[in-house]
Design an enzyme around this catalytic site. Sequence first.
Site, PDB file in Angstrom:
ATOM      1  N   ASN A   1       1.633 -10.085  10.287  1.00 48.74           N
ATOM      2  CA  ASN A   1       1.225  -9.466   9.028  1.00 48.74           C
ATOM      3  C   ASN A   1       1.287  -7.939   9.065  1.00 48.74           C
ATOM      4  O   ASN A   1       1.304  -7.296   8.018  1.00 48.74           O
ATOM      5  CB  ASN A   1      -0.198  -9.909   8.676  1.00 48.74           C
TER       6      ASN A   1
ATOM      7  N   ASP B   1      -0.749  -0.290  19.356  1.00 47.28           N
ATOM      8  CA  ASP B   1       0.110   0.494  18.474  1.00 47.28           C
ATOM      9  C   ASP B   1       1.494  -0.153  18.454  1.00 47.28           C
ATOM     10  O   ASP B   1       2.289   0.028  19.388  1.00 47.28           O
ATOM     11  CB  ASP B   1       0.193   1.937  18.966  1.00 47.28           C
TER      12      ASP B   1
ATOM     13  N   THR C   1      -5.903  -7.129  -2.515  1.00 47.31           N
ATOM     14  CA  THR C   1      -6.547  -6.967  -1.214  1.00 47.31           C
ATOM     15  C   THR C   1      -7.879  -6.254  -1.291  1.00 47.31           C
ATOM     16  O   THR C   1      -8.633  -6.230  -0.318  1.00 47.31           O
ATOM     17  CB  THR C   1      -5.632  -6.169  -0.266  1.00 47.31           C
TER      18      THR C   1
ATOM     19  N   LYS D   1      11.868  -5.782   5.018  1.00 43.69           N
ATOM     20  CA  LYS D   1      11.271  -7.042   4.583  1.00 43.69           C
ATOM     21  C   LYS D   1      12.319  -8.155   4.490  1.00 43.69           C
ATOM     22  O   LYS D   1      12.017  -9.330   4.724  1.00 43.69           O
ATOM     23  CB  LYS D   1      10.555  -6.853   3.250  1.00 43.69           C
TER      24      LYS D   1
ATOM     25  N   VAL E   1      -0.708  -8.154  -4.230  1.00 42.39           N
ATOM     26  CA  VAL E   1      -1.813  -8.906  -3.629  1.00 42.39           C
ATOM     27  C   VAL E   1      -3.111  -8.148  -3.855  1.00 42.39           C
ATOM     28  O   VAL E   1      -3.214  -6.946  -3.584  1.00 42.39           O
ATOM     29  CB  VAL E   1      -1.600  -9.117  -2.117  1.00 42.39           C
TER      30      VAL E   1
ATOM     31  N   TYR F   1      12.198   0.174   3.121  1.00 41.84           N
ATOM     32  CA  TYR F   1      11.134  -0.834   3.095  1.00 41.84           C
ATOM     33  C   TYR F   1      11.700  -2.210   2.767  1.00 41.84           C
ATOM     34  O   TYR F   1      11.396  -3.204   3.450  1.00 41.84           O
ATOM     35  CB  TYR F   1      10.077  -0.432   2.071  1.00 41.84           C
TER      36      TYR F   1
END
Length: 255
Positions: A88, A61, A189, A158, A187, A154
């Site tokens: 990632n 975690d 995914t 980044k 992306v 966010y």
Amino acid sequence: MENKVALITGAGSGLGSGIARVLCAEGYDIGLHTGSNIERAVSLKEELSATGRKVEVLPADLSLGGGAAKLFEKFGKSFGRLDIFVANAGVSLFGRIPDMTEERFDLIHNINYKSAYFCVQQAAKAMISCGSRGSMVLISSNHHATVSRGNSAYSISKESMVKLTKHAAVDFAGHGIRVNCIAPGWVNTGEKRMEGQHDEAIKTIPLHRWVQPEEIAQWILFLSNSAAAASLTGDTIELDGGVRLMSGDPRFYFD
């Protein structure tokens, strides 16, 4: 020489699992970190182990203090070296500044940035101890270079990944360790949460295409193994089809 080894955080689903498949196909033994997608990580392990490569699932975690150290303790017990580390793991959580809670802010910060910081620290220790002139690749987002409503926490997390890349590149260059960053846009995914977004999102991308996980994996291999990348460190590769280049309504950019 021992088999080359890659460790990928957030490898239980989405982009991380796509990266793991490509690196495994290129002959790497793989450490699959997962936070909450343990069943999917175990299924991926079974798939990749069938190729003959050593693959281990490493639950941890990373939202909690000490999460990075616990992950690398598990990793060290299973693998004797580290050649590629891919940071990632991340969460896509949003909220405007007036509505942001400390709990949500801390979760975004702890997983997207703080855990990456200390995973980089631990990855460097692992590479140095085994004498690997390894490569680290941090996965950011094109949001680091854009400003939109509801993306403050966010986007800042980044952008922190981009800055961390530069500092880590300098700190570990003396050991031959290179650190770079990839900042993708949309992306493909295959995740269910992305269903129904493709047709609308494609209208906002100058190249009119989503990034494929395999493209990002190939960049990781290039940054890690290509002689042409031997002096490349501290940089960010922007893979977003040109989205970050626009400063206004996308309709103004397209014919």
